[in-house]
Design a protein around this motif. Structure first.
Motif, PDB file in Angstrom:
ATOM      1  N   ARG A   1      72.663 -66.298 -72.789  1.00  0.00           N
ATOM      2  CA  ARG A   1      71.319 -66.857 -72.620  1.00  0.00           C
ATOM      3  C   ARG A   1      71.086 -67.349 -71.201  1.00  0.00           C
ATOM      4  O   ARG A   1      70.633 -68.472 -70.961  1.00  0.00           O
ATOM      5  CB  ARG A   1      71.076 -67.955 -73.644  1.00  0.00           C
ATOM      6  CG  ARG A   1      71.164 -67.421 -75.080  1.00  0.00           C
ATOM      7  CD  ARG A   1      70.751 -68.433 -76.117  1.00  0.00           C
ATOM      8  NE  ARG A   1      70.806 -67.836 -77.456  1.00  0.00           N
ATOM      9  CZ  ARG A   1      70.469 -68.461 -78.573  1.00  0.00           C
ATOM     10  NH1 ARG A   1      70.032 -69.712 -78.526  1.00  0.00           N
ATOM     11  NH2 ARG A   1      70.539 -67.861 -79.757  1.00  0.00           N
ATOM     12  N   GLY A   2      71.453 -66.493 -70.232  1.00  0.00           N
ATOM     13  CA  GLY A   2      71.188 -66.788 -68.827  1.00  0.00           C
ATOM     14  C   GLY A   2      72.283 -67.535 -68.106  1.00  0.00           C
ATOM     15  O   GLY A   2      72.179 -67.782 -66.901  1.00  0.00           O
ATOM     16  N   THR A   3      73.361 -67.891 -68.807  1.00  0.00           N
ATOM     17  CA  THR A   3      74.473 -68.624 -68.188  1.00  0.00           C
ATOM     18  C   THR A   3      75.733 -67.764 -68.183  1.00  0.00           C
ATOM     19  O   THR A   3      76.098 -67.193 -69.213  1.00  0.00           O
ATOM     20  CB  THR A   3      74.762 -69.928 -68.965  1.00  0.00           C
ATOM     21  OG1 THR A   3      73.595 -70.755 -68.944  1.00  0.00           O
ATOM     22  CG2 THR A   3      75.931 -70.689 -68.349  1.00  0.00           C
ATOM     23  N   ALA A   4      76.390 -67.684 -67.041  1.00  0.00           N
ATOM     24  CA  ALA A   4      77.654 -66.957 -66.952  1.00  0.00           C
ATOM     25  C   ALA A   4      78.735 -67.756 -67.663  1.00  0.00           C
ATOM     26  O   ALA A   4      78.919 -68.945 -67.387  1.00  0.00           O
ATOM     27  CB  ALA A   4      78.033 -66.731 -65.496  1.00  0.00           C
ATOM     28  N   VAL A   5      79.435 -67.123 -68.592  1.00  0.00           N
ATOM     29  CA  VAL A   5      80.446 -67.817 -69.391  1.00  0.00           C
ATOM     30  C   VAL A   5      81.718 -66.983 -69.505  1.00  0.00           C
ATOM     31  O   VAL A   5      81.712 -65.768 -69.276  1.00  0.00           O
ATOM     32  CB  VAL A   5      79.926 -68.127 -70.820  1.00  0.00           C
ATOM     33  CG1 VAL A   5      78.771 -69.096 -70.780  1.00  0.00           C
ATOM     34  CG2 VAL A   5      79.538 -66.837 -71.542  1.00  0.00           C
TER      35      VAL A   5
END
Length: 317
Positions: A105-109
């Protein structure tokens, strides 16, 4: 073809009748929509009654359901641009532990999970989700990499426990699990762990010592399997239902005890009946937890995690 559990027999009979009616009716014949609707409503009612009073042992069966979403399915549904990463850089790659980088959801993880497999071939490939030392060392490597790149860590746990074979012990299974727990507790980034099916023993904790621990509504989390507990205490694996009750292994029990932070609701009849709905609910829950942890400094994240686990089991004087 849908697989039914033993206690779902009445629902299986109703849904078989519905399918039979649909197959028997030819185009142009008398509509059976009204009868199908009546039977469907009755089946839903049966499901609601059954799942509203599941015993811990029945929840164990639901958590182990063959059609339940697995770690790779969760990753495929929730993580975009996923890049798998392999190996522990010491011995080998363990397919029981999957992981890599991606966008949530738009966050690098960094995403890490234990994968059981969906059929005979994939279950053998992933060793039924039972990791060996190289699997836990791979997870540790990925957690440390996430820390260097300031990437939140998401873990999805579904394992009956670490692999108990002699070769795993020879390669340092206990030490590898301990290092995995240490990596979780010392990660300088947010770590959100979810028990999506079974959370078995140290094999689960090595990936689940996070800032926030979530559980699906019908998942289980325990120090040993009910069958293993029954074999030790009663010398009889058939006593597993009694052990499951005594061990407090359900999400509801663990939330009351303060051992997990949030229960993720499942569709009526379990996640295997509505995987898309179940995965959306999981994504929303993970996002909520990540939002709450955003902005915390590395030392604050580590202290919060440390305090959380040290507080478990304390009794007020």
């Amino acid at each position: 073809m849908r697989q039914y559990l033993d206690f779902e027999k009445s629902v299986a009979e109703l849904e078989a009748k519905i399918e039979e009616l649909r197959l028997m009716t030819a185009p142009g014949e008398l509509s059976i929509a009204e009868e199908v609707a009546r039977l469907s409503a009755k089946a839903d009612g049966q499901l609601r009654t059954i799942y509203g009073r599941l015993t811990p042992w029945q929840k164990t069966q639901v958590a182990r359901h063959a059609e339940r979403p697995k770690a790779l399915g969760v990753i495929k549904a929730l993580i975009e641009d996923f890049v798998p990463m392999a190996g522990d850089r010491a011995f080998a790659d363990d397919a029981a532990v999957v992981g890599g980088m991606g966008m949530f959801r738009g966050t690098a993880v960094m995403v890490i999970g234990t994968e059981k497999g969906n059929d005979t071939e994939t279950r053998i490939k992933h060793n039924f989700g039972m990791a060996k030392p190289e699997g836990y060392r791979k997870a540790k490597r990925l957690m440390e990499l996430a820390g260097r790149f300031n990437m939140p860590i998401l873990t999805f746990v579904d394992t009956s426990g670490a692999f108990p074979g002699i070769e795993a012990e020879a390669r340092g299974q206990a030490e590898a699990i301990a290092r995995g727990i240490e990596a979780c507790l010392s990660a300088p980034v947010p770590l959100v762990a979810t028990i999506i099916g079974e959370g078995g023993s140290g094999g689960a904790i090595a990936l689940a010592a996070g800032n926030a621990v979530l559980m699906y509504e019908h998942a289980i989390y325990s120090v040993i399997s009910p069958e293993g507990c029954a074999s030790i205490l009663w010398r009889d694996a058939a006593q597993a239902p009694v052990a499951a009750e005594a061990m407090r292994i359900t999400a509801q029990d663990l939330k009351k005890l303060g051992l997990i932070d949030e229960i993720v609701a499942e569709p009526l009849g379990g996640a295997h009946r509505g995987p898309a709905e179940a995965l959306t609910a999981l994504g929303d829950a993970v996002e909520r937890q990540l939002q709450a942890l955003r902005g915390l400094a590395p030392e604050a994240l580590k202290a919060k995690r440390r305090d959380k686990f040290l507080a478990m089991g304390k009794v007020g004087l």
